[in-house]
Design an enzyme around this catalytic site. Structure first.
Site, mmCIF file in Angstrom:
data_model
loop_
_atom_site.group_PDB
_atom_site.id
_atom_site.type_symbol
_atom_site.label_atom_id
_atom_site.label_comp_id
_atom_site.label_asym_id
_atom_site.label_seq_id
_atom_site.Cartn_x
_atom_site.Cartn_y
_atom_site.Cartn_z
ATOM 1 N N GLN A 189 0.967 -1.223 -0.014
ATOM 2 C CA GLN A 189 -0.024 0.052 -0.021
ATOM 3 C C GLN A 189 0.922 1.301 -0.056
ATOM 4 O OE1 GLN A 189 -3.720 0.220 -0.096
ATOM 5 N NE2 GLN A 189 -2.924 2.400 -0.671
ATOM 6 N N ASP A 243 -7.372 6.041 7.463
ATOM 7 C CA ASP A 243 -7.714 4.659 7.090
ATOM 8 C C ASP A 243 -8.749 4.280 8.231
ATOM 9 O OD1 ASP A 243 -7.586 1.919 6.767
ATOM 10 O OD2 ASP A 243 -5.834 1.737 7.860
ATOM 11 N N CYS A 301 -6.484 4.601 2.052
ATOM 12 C CA CYS A 301 -6.099 3.169 1.598
ATOM 13 C C CYS A 301 -7.193 2.306 1.075
ATOM 14 C CB CYS A 301 -5.285 2.473 2.473
ATOM 15 S SG CYS A 301 -5.954 2.003 3.971
ATOM 16 N N ARG A 324 -2.082 0.508 -7.080
ATOM 17 C CA ARG A 324 -1.641 -0.746 -6.398
ATOM 18 C C ARG A 324 -1.134 -1.767 -7.537
ATOM 19 N NH1 ARG A 324 -3.624 -2.087 -1.493
ATOM 20 N NH2 ARG A 324 -2.190 -3.864 -1.541
#
Ligand code: CP
Ligand code: NVA
Length: 297
Positions: free
Chosen positions: A136, A215, A255, A283
């Site tokens: 990540q 997050d 993320c 990614r």
């Protein structure tokens, strides 16, 4: 490390800052050349993708990435393997190394991934453990470089739970000249020796930041304390008010998966300053560049 030892990517320290920048440049090349661009680095090779926990982005981006590099992904759930019935991590590493050219694993045990790396004779990639999420962070560096043209000298403010994603950002940032500040309340902060500035004040963290990063408040494995976490972390929500303490050009990162209205408001997540969809796409490119590097002889 002996000359024949495989290259791993488990806690993020395995790759130097200079190499990370090269990987990001390569990831950008792959992004610009897609779908034609591919080195064929995995032609004739198979990669095990083991997921002991749910995943959308990591699983799909690795599976697609392996195919785009000419390889064959072997996707496995943890409960499909004898590992779930007591076969040792060591023996799993020995056996998988006879079949595949790399092992990508998402696990609830960071120690097991480290052990896998010790006993595997092929590269092992951490696809998320409770401690780290280095893939990540790699994609996040690519996103920052896309947006700002460089990494060195940037400031990233992570706001919320001091978790695996925050820790990996701290590592990746320290290697590439990105100052990472983590704002978290007592009991949720990273350990004091991580290479990041730690504070409990979100406004102080976002002051002068180029990127604000969030997050989930309840990571996989934290479900039992979910209500307490939501209460404790509520002052750390990323919303328009917090953004008003940052620069006009500050971008917002996450993320994913996100819980709009919880750790980030929907207007911010889906707003003009959000870079989250590029992060998700990156990614794929970043991990293709990573696999090329890890498998290069
Ligand atoms: N960001 C991330 O790792 O997403 P997944 O859990 O969907 O793989
Ligand atoms: N911190 C989160 C990240 C999910 C991609 C978790 O570990 O569940």
């Amino acid at each position: 490390m002996s000359e024949n030892a495989p290259r791993h990517y488990i806690d993020g320290h395995e790759i130097s800052g200079g190499r990370l920048v090269n990987l990001i440049d390569r990831a950008e090349e792959l992004r610009n050349g897609r779908p034609q661009e591919g080195s064929g680095a995995l032609a004739g090779k198979s990669v095990a993708l083991i997921f002991e926990k749910p995943s959308t982005r990591t699983r799909i981006s690795f599976e697609v990435g392996v195919v785009e590099l000419g390889g064959h992904p072997v996707v496995l759930r943890g409960d499909e393997m004898q590992l779930s019935r007591g076969e040792s991590v060591e023996d799993t590493a020995r056996v998988l190394s006879r079949f595949v050219s790399a092992i990508v694993i998402r696990s609830g045990s960071h120690e097991n991934v480290v052990t896998l790396g010790e006993y595997a004779s092929v590269p092992v990639v951490n696809a998320l453990t409770p401690m780290f999420h280095p893939c990540q962070a790699l994609a996040d560096l690519q996103t920052l470089k896309q947006r700002f043209g460089n990494l060195d000298g940037l400031k990233l403010a992570y706001v919320g739970d001091g978790n695996n994603v925050a820790r990996s950002l701290a590592v990746a940032g320290s290697l590439t000249g990105v100052e990472v500040v983590v704002a978290a309340p007592e009991g949720y902060q990273l350990e004091s020796d991580v290479p990041a500035k730690l504070t409990d004040d979100p406004r102080e963290a976002v002051h002068g930041a180029d990127a604000i990063y969030g997050d989930v408040w309840v990571s996989m494995g934290d479900e039992e304390t979910a209500d307490q976490r939501r209460a404790d972390l509520a002052p750390y929500r990323i919303d328009g008010h917090l953004l008003s303490h940052a620069k006009r050009e500050t971008i917002v990162m996450h993320c994913l998966p996100a819980h709009p209205g919880e750790e980030i408001t929907a207007d911010v997540l889906y707003g003009d300053r959000s870079a989250v969809w590029d992060q998700a796409e990156n990614r794929l490119h970043a991990q293709k560049a990573l696999l090329e590097y890890l498998l290069a002889s």
